[in-house]
Design an enzyme around this catalytic site. Structure first.
Site, mmCIF file in Angstrom:
data_model
loop_
_atom_site.group_PDB
_atom_site.id
_atom_site.type_symbol
_atom_site.label_atom_id
_atom_site.label_comp_id
_atom_site.label_asym_id
_atom_site.label_seq_id
_atom_site.Cartn_x
_atom_site.Cartn_y
_atom_site.Cartn_z
ATOM 1 N N GLY A 61 0.807 -1.330 -0.098
ATOM 2 C CA GLY A 61 0.395 -0.062 0.250
ATOM 3 C C GLY A 61 1.527 1.648 -0.574
ATOM 4 O O GLY A 61 0.638 2.449 0.325
ATOM 5 N N SER A 62 1.842 0.796 -0.570
ATOM 6 C CA SER A 62 2.703 2.041 -0.653
ATOM 7 C C SER A 62 2.151 3.747 -1.707
ATOM 8 O O SER A 62 2.127 4.474 -1.093
ATOM 9 C CB SER A 62 4.453 2.244 -1.011
ATOM 10 O OG SER A 62 4.315 1.572 -2.406
ATOM 11 N N ASN A 63 1.427 2.978 -2.530
ATOM 12 C CA ASN A 63 0.650 4.042 -3.470
ATOM 13 C C ASN A 63 -0.112 4.561 -2.901
ATOM 14 O O ASN A 63 -0.517 5.865 -2.774
ATOM 15 C CB ASN A 63 0.419 2.612 -4.599
ATOM 16 C CG ASN A 63 1.814 3.525 -5.868
ATOM 17 O OD1 ASN A 63 1.950 4.262 -6.387
ATOM 18 N ND2 ASN A 63 2.264 2.180 -5.962
ATOM 19 N N MET A 72 -3.945 -7.465 -6.940
ATOM 20 C CA MET A 72 -3.599 -8.292 -7.646
ATOM 21 C C MET A 72 -4.501 -9.472 -8.607
ATOM 22 O O MET A 72 -4.095 -10.102 -8.049
ATOM 23 C CB MET A 72 -2.500 -9.901 -6.393
ATOM 24 C CG MET A 72 -1.050 -8.891 -6.105
ATOM 25 S SD MET A 72 -0.759 -8.111 -7.555
ATOM 26 C CE MET A 72 0.666 -9.444 -8.239
ATOM 27 N N ARG A 73 -6.054 -9.166 -8.326
ATOM 28 C CA ARG A 73 -6.860 -9.839 -8.973
ATOM 29 C C ARG A 73 -7.074 -9.467 -10.084
ATOM 30 O O ARG A 73 -6.851 -7.563 -10.559
ATOM 31 C CB ARG A 73 -7.715 -10.082 -7.819
ATOM 32 C CG ARG A 73 -7.321 -10.519 -6.674
ATOM 33 C CD ARG A 73 -9.133 -10.504 -5.986
ATOM 34 N NE ARG A 73 -9.787 -11.596 -7.579
ATOM 35 C CZ ARG A 73 -9.653 -12.818 -7.857
ATOM 36 N NH1 ARG A 73 -8.810 -13.548 -6.957
ATOM 37 N NH2 ARG A 73 -11.003 -13.141 -8.627
ATOM 38 N N ASN A 100 -4.964 2.512 -12.930
ATOM 39 C CA ASN A 100 -4.153 0.647 -12.434
ATOM 40 C C ASN A 100 -2.900 1.733 -13.017
ATOM 41 O O ASN A 100 -2.380 2.749 -13.615
ATOM 42 C CB ASN A 100 -4.261 -0.801 -13.477
ATOM 43 C CG ASN A 100 -3.506 -1.538 -12.862
ATOM 44 O OD1 ASN A 100 -3.237 -1.543 -11.152
ATOM 45 N ND2 ASN A 100 -2.357 -1.985 -13.574
ATOM 46 N N HIS A 117 1.160 0.719 -13.498
ATOM 47 C CA HIS A 117 2.231 -0.644 -13.637
ATOM 48 C C HIS A 117 3.691 0.037 -13.211
ATOM 49 O O HIS A 117 3.548 0.790 -14.143
ATOM 50 C CB HIS A 117 1.986 -1.058 -15.094
ATOM 51 C CG HIS A 117 2.310 -2.049 -15.256
ATOM 52 N ND1 HIS A 117 2.609 -3.239 -14.767
ATOM 53 C CD2 HIS A 117 3.603 -3.046 -16.337
ATOM 54 C CE1 HIS A 117 3.215 -4.617 -15.232
ATOM 55 N NE2 HIS A 117 3.531 -4.410 -16.101
HETATM 56 C C1 GRF Z 1 3.149 -1.221 -7.423
HETATM 57 O O1 GRF Z 1 4.663 -1.564 -7.894
HETATM 58 C C2 GRF Z 1 3.274 -1.079 -8.347
HETATM 59 O O2 GRF Z 1 2.920 -0.434 -10.027
HETATM 60 C C3 GRF Z 1 2.204 -2.672 -8.621
HETATM 61 O O3 GRF Z 1 1.694 -3.207 -7.173
HETATM 62 C C4 GRF Z 1 2.590 -2.091 -6.576
HETATM 63 C C5 GRF Z 1 2.146 -2.069 -5.404
HETATM 64 O O4 GRF Z 1 2.829 -1.280 -4.783
HETATM 65 N N1 GRF Z 1 1.322 -2.720 -9.667
HETATM 66 P P1 GRF Z 1 2.043 -0.932 -3.058
HETATM 67 O O5 GRF Z 1 1.362 -1.971 -2.201
HETATM 68 O O6 GRF Z 1 1.616 0.517 -3.254
HETATM 69 O O7 GRF Z 1 3.513 -0.046 -2.489
#
Ligand code: GRF
Length: 204
Positions: A15-17, A94-95, A111, A113
């Site tokens: 969940g860093s994003n 992840m789904r 999304n 990527h």
């Molecule tokens: C990120 O690298 C994103 O690009 C990919 O999954 C990762 C998720 O990282 N789809 P986080 O859970 O947001 O840290």
């Protein structure tokens, strides 16, 4: 467009994003966008703790054996409708979402990527690019369509790979780039500045 754009952030792990989006909202950098709910398919996701710390509502929707893929997607859809969500933000979720779900929320799902699509699709975008030996990789935010990592590209940022890079150092720079780009795109969406013309996305 309503004044506030309510977003749902779908997560599975770290969940860093999500954290970057939470921080952007706290700093007033998310424009009219507002996180309405965080949804995780994994009860152990650290992302859930991040949501709780920020006082953001979260829910776990697990994929059990009893649920078909369509039924799972429908459970998500019910929550998203109840919460009156305007934009679905996949952040390490992840789904793969099924065609029916994607059709129901057409061009309202984005999304991030960790590669310059259409190169290095799939779950190991950073490592695949690193091991391939490309000199430039980067991050992509795209609309989600019925395929995997195949929807119209909204924004990309390049990340150079140096000879001195390890996978770890590259990952760090990539995540940093993601954390800058994702909140920016959410803001643009919420401001109504993202226009789709065929496969092409224009920022107006
Ligand atoms: C990120 O690298 C994103 O690009 C990919 O999954 C990762 C998720 O990282 N789809 P986080 O859970 O947001 O840290």
């Amino acid at each position: 467009m309503p004044e506030k754009i309510k977003i749902a952030v779908l997560v599975s792990g770290n969940g860093s994003n999500l954290q970057a989006i939470i921080d952007a909202q706290a700093n007033g950098d998310l424009g009219p966008a507002e996180i309405g709910i965080v949804i995780s398919d994994k009860p152990e996701a650290l992302a859930l703790e991040r949501a709780a710390k920020a006082g953001i509502k979260s829910v776990v929707v697990e994929k059990t054996k009893e649920l078909s893929r369509e039924e799972y997607d429908e459970k998500l859809a019910v929550i998203l409708r109840e919460e009156e969500i305007n934009l679905i933000v996949l952040a390490g979720f992840m789904r793969v979402l099924g065609e029916k779900f994607v059709g129901a929320f057409k061009w309202k799902i984005i999304n991030i990527h960790p590669a310059l699509l259409p190169a290095f699709k799939g779950t190991h975008g950073i490592a695949d690019a690193f091991l391939y030996g490309v000199k430039v990789t980067g991050v992509t935010v795209h609309f989600v369509d019925e395929g995997v990592d195949s929807g119209p590209i909204i924004a990309q940022r390049a990340v150079k790979i140096e000879d001195t890079d390890t996978l770890g150092s590259l990952e760090e720079r990539m995540h940093h780039r993601e954390h800058e780009l994702y909140p920016e795109v959410i803001r643009l969406f919420a401001e109504g500045r993202i226009k789709l013309e065929g496969r092409k996305v224009k920022i107006v």
